[in-house]
Design an enzyme around this catalytic site. Structure first.
Site, PDB file in Angstrom:
ATOM      1  N   SER A   1      20.214  14.433 -98.672  1.00  0.00           N
ATOM      2  CA  SER A   1      21.035  14.415-100.096  1.00  0.00           C
ATOM      3  C   SER A   1      22.372  14.441 -99.647  1.00  0.00           C
ATOM      4  CB  SER A   1      21.061  15.408-100.920  1.00  0.00           C
ATOM      5  OG  SER A   1      21.422  16.680-100.342  1.00  0.00           O
ATOM      6  N   ASP A   2      23.505  14.144-100.573  1.00  0.00           N
ATOM      7  CA  ASP A   2      24.684  14.347-100.221  1.00  0.00           C
ATOM      8  C   ASP A   2      25.220  15.861-100.554  1.00  0.00           C
ATOM      9  OD1 ASP A   2      27.441  14.020 -99.331  1.00  0.00           O
ATOM     10  OD2 ASP A   2      27.920  12.390-100.536  1.00  0.00           O
ATOM     11  N   TRP A   3      26.221  16.365-100.026  1.00  0.00           N
ATOM     12  CA  TRP A   3      26.738  17.755 -99.766  1.00  0.00           C
ATOM     13  C   TRP A   3      26.393  18.356-101.569  1.00  0.00           C
ATOM     14  CZ3 TRP A   3      29.014  21.025 -96.314  1.00  0.00           C
ATOM     15  CH2 TRP A   3      29.496  22.326 -96.923  1.00  0.00           C
TER      16      TRP A   3
END
Ligand code: BGC
Length: 763
Positions: free
Chosen positions: A293-295
């Site tokens: 996932s992104d942050w």
């Protein structure tokens, strides 16, 4: 009987496929790595599997004391119980070793961590920002730049970079255009593949190669109004033909990981978009690595109004194919219970863990978890002179000459009486850009330092501060000086008595990048006024721009005789700019993004569709603005040289329908040797889905001595001539094509051919 047996066999095959699909079994298990993965997976408890799907941000100074309380203490305990698969932002050979030791020695199975970091355009030694590198159109140099970045990053313990970003963007307001390959999917795809190859090298088990990450899947560069993190709404044709191709190129280059993105794409957050991650990425493209996932993008689905709570986040993201959770803590907190309640199948977890373990095996971490942890290598390699040389080479190749009236450039090496004006001229920080978290502040060669190395007959006056207020930082909003002009008088006096004025103006390094969108694209603060004020007393100005995105500079383009696009060029910025200004290097860059005349034109891109009213006509009813032209100030592919090139007529040979040959001869008609990037564009004139007015489908960069000529031949196959229909099927349609080979997207020799029907059409 035979028919009955055949029927039974078909039923068996269908059932097997269905059950595999239900179980999301899209990973290979029958190769050597797959078998090792299976062996390990069979030993793992559900907790340990979930642990692999969890990534924490660096939470502990590993060589310092072990955390005693709070969140860090809990996370530290998770290292020991196998509840962490990866960490990001931990660096330094000793730090990495210490953390790795904790996991390997204390957790039950000792599965090593994979250490992620944003190694975007170098680690300590910085190359130009990716958009600038893309202006080189030099794939070998770009690959080398990523190779150098991997060598330095791996020397400090990092084995996974969150790069390259391959989000195509047509909107210069979006701050992250600096991190990508520009507006074109063809160029963007080649650059994405070159970067992946550079990071991963030819053997991932070496201690100086690292896993790459294709990001952000998908559509992030199309955020509405260019505002970062904003909604994305794009049609299937754009998705398949513009957004996806660089990702496909990265998968073809064997990229090991993919990052999904913060944005909602057509109503679904990309972090839980099953169609994107399972149907397209893993099934259609056969991606075997894992998706991160992104942050905190998992958690953000609650703000999007898509997930109810963190438990729901873990369920939605995991079921949709997001394999590892960066910093949301959703998986580590909730996945086990979700499996127990049947909301997530254990086979889905197994598929994610297989993917993660596969990458760890491929990196060689399972054989030697400490292979990147050598303090001696770290000491020897960071800021290595060879890396600085590569960064200088890349920086020179990235510079684009935008204007050069009356041959003002190059300046003579013994030129006397030069004025240098502008805060950015003396800035050792801005040229590093904003994505330099692994490097050290103020380590760039400034323009004044670079000039001094060649010709020190100059005096410097700042003219005005670019930034107002205190120190700048990666996380705080930047305050631009909008009022203080107290330094103008000194600059004007200096310019008055000088023969030539070099003005270095543009954006601060922290004005582009993540979270750094702009609604205005002009020279920030009081710089435009400074430029015009100096111009009143001395018109002999060379304007050097520093910026991470296309800027709107119509006044300068009209009035200033020489303009050099100097981007944010990294560690060697000043040396590269000085070598261009004094003619030690002949500029060869070409713009990877169109430069608008005014911000109201964006999104602006060369490969647009034709409207039904392309005009121009004398009446008002055609596609245009009443107060601005439709054309860019500087088009995609544009860039001048200190020499000139002439393009001959096109020769087209369409006898072999599968290999259409287009050639031309290019001559260096100037007085010095120079490099040119010849670009081939096509237009499929009638399509079952409308086609762009122009599409880049080939280019070549080459050097020519004065007076010399070179004949180039491009071969167009179905790969270049086809496109994706709205069902995602690649088709090639017969009919009329226009073709052009030229020096930019708006200038070249033109021709046309007819493509006859082809039988075989690929999917
Ligand atoms: C960015 C990613 C980056 C990640 C980790 C996010 O904010 O969007 O591109 O890799 O942070 O630093």
């Amino acid at each position: 009987m035979k028919q009955f047996l055949q029927l039974m066999l078909s039923v068996f095959v269908i059932l097997t496929i269905t059950s595999c699909q239900e179980q999301n079994m899209t990973t290979k298990t029958d190769d050597a790595v797959g078998q090792k993965v299976e062996e390990l997976l069979n030993k793992m408890t559900l907790d340990e599997k979930v642990g692999q799907m969890n990534q924490y941000n660096g939470f502990w100074e590993a060589t310092g004391p072990v955390p005693e309380g709070g969140d860090a203490k809990a996370k530290y305990e998770h290292l020991k119980t196998g509840m962490v698969g990866s960490v990001l932002n931990v660096k330094g050979a000793e730090n990495v070793r210490k953390m790795q030791e904790t996991v390997v020695k204390e957790s039950r199975l000792g599965i090593p961590l994979i250490f992620g970091y944003d190694v975007i355009h170098g680690h300590k030694t910085l190359s130009p920002v990716p958009l600038a590198e893309s202006a080189s159109w030099d794939l070998a140099a770009i690959e080398k730049s990523a190779r150098v970045a991997a060598i330095e990053a791996s020397a400090v313990g990092i084995n996974w970079t969150f790069a390259p970003m391959m989000d195509i963007s047509r909107d210069a307001r979006w701050g992250r255009v600096m991190e990508g390959g520009g507006e074109d999917p063809y160029l963007g795809g080649l650059i994405a593949a070159a970067r992946v190859k550079g990071f991963q090298g030819d053997d991932l088990t070496k201690d100086n190669t690292i896993a790459a990450c294709a990001k952000h899947f998908a559509g992030y560069g199309f955020s509405e109004a260019g505002r970062d993190y904003n909604t994305v709404d794009v049609g299937t044709s754009t998705l398949y033909n513009v957004i996806f191709p660089p990702f496909q190129a990265a998968i073809d280059a064997d990229v090991k990981t993919v990052m999904n993105s913060f944005n909602v794409l057509n109503g679904i957050p990309a972090t839980a978009d099953e169609w994107l991650m399972r149907d397209i990425l893993k099934k259609k493209w056969g991606f075997e690595g894992f998706v991160i996932s992104d942050w905190g993008s998992g958690k953000e689905m609650i703000d999007h109004g898509f997930a109810r709570d963190l438990e729901h986040v873990a369920e939605l993201a995991t079921n949709s194919g997001s394999d590892m959770d960066m910093e949301s803590t959703a998986n580590v907190k909730h996945l086990k219970a979700l499996v127990e309640s049947g909301k997530v199948k254990e086979s889905t977890i197994d598929d994610a863990v297989r993917r993660i373990l596969r990458v760890k095996f491929e990196l060689g971490l399972m054989d030697d978890p400490y292979k990147y942890c050598s303090p001696e290598r770290e000491k020897e390699l960071i800021y290595h002179p060879d890396h600085q040389a590569a960064a200088l080479d890349m920086a020179k190749k990235s510079i684009v000459l935008l204007k050069n009236e009356n041959g003002l450039l190059p300046l003579k090496k013994d030129q006397k009486n030069i004025a240098v004006i502008g805060a950015l001229a003396d800035d050792k920080n801005s040229p590093l850009g904003s994505w330099r978290i692994g490097s050290d502040d103020n380590t760039a060669i400034s323009v004044t330092e670079g000039l001094k190395a060649i010709n020190s007959n100059f005096k410097y006056a700042k003219g005005a501060d670019l930034v107002a207020g205190g120190p700048v930082s990666f996380i705080n909003e930047l305050k631009i000086n909008e009022t203080d002009k107290s330094g103008f008088a000194e600059a004007v006096n200096l310019a008055k008595g000088s023969e030539v004025v070099i003005m270095v103006l543009g954006e601060h390094g922290f004005q582009s990048g993540e979270g750094r969108s702009r609604a205005k694209l002009d020279l920030p603060g009081v710089q435009q006024e400074l430029l015009e004020t100096v111009y009143k007393v001395n018109k002999n100005i060379v304007l050097v721009l520093m910026n991470g995105r296309p800027l709107t500079i119509p006044w300068a383009a009209e009035n200033i005789p020489a303009i050099v696009e100097g981007w944010q060029l990294g560690s060697q910025s000043g040396n590269a700019i000085a070598q261009i200004l004094f003619g030690e290097y002949n500029p060869s860059g070409k713009l990877p993004m169109s430069f608008p005349r005014s911000v109201g034109q964006v999104p602006l891109y060369y490969n647009h569709f034709s409207t039904g009213r392309p005009g121009p006509i004398d009446l008002v009813f055609w596609t245009h603005y009443g107060d601005e032209s439709n054309t860019p100030l500087y088009p995609f592919g544009y860039g001048l040289s200190y020499t000139t090139f002439e393009y001959g007529d096109l020769k087209i040979d369409a006898t072999d329908n599968k290999n259409i040959k287009v050639s031309t001869t290019i001559t260096n008609t100037g007085k010095v040797a120079g490099e040119e990037v010849a670009q081939l564009y096509i237009q499929d004139k009638v399509g079952s889905v409308v086609r762009p007015v122009k599409e880049l489908k080939g280019f070549e960069k080459f050097n020519l001595e004065p007076g010399a000529s070179k004949t180039l031949e491009f071969v167009l196959t179905e790969k270049e001539l086809g496109f994706y229909d709205n069902q995602g099927k690649f088709i090639v349609e017969p009919g009329d094509f226009n073709v052009m080979i030229g020096t930019s997207s708006d200038k070249g020799s033109e021709g046309s051919f007819v493509l006859k029907a082809m039988n075989d059409v690929k999917n």
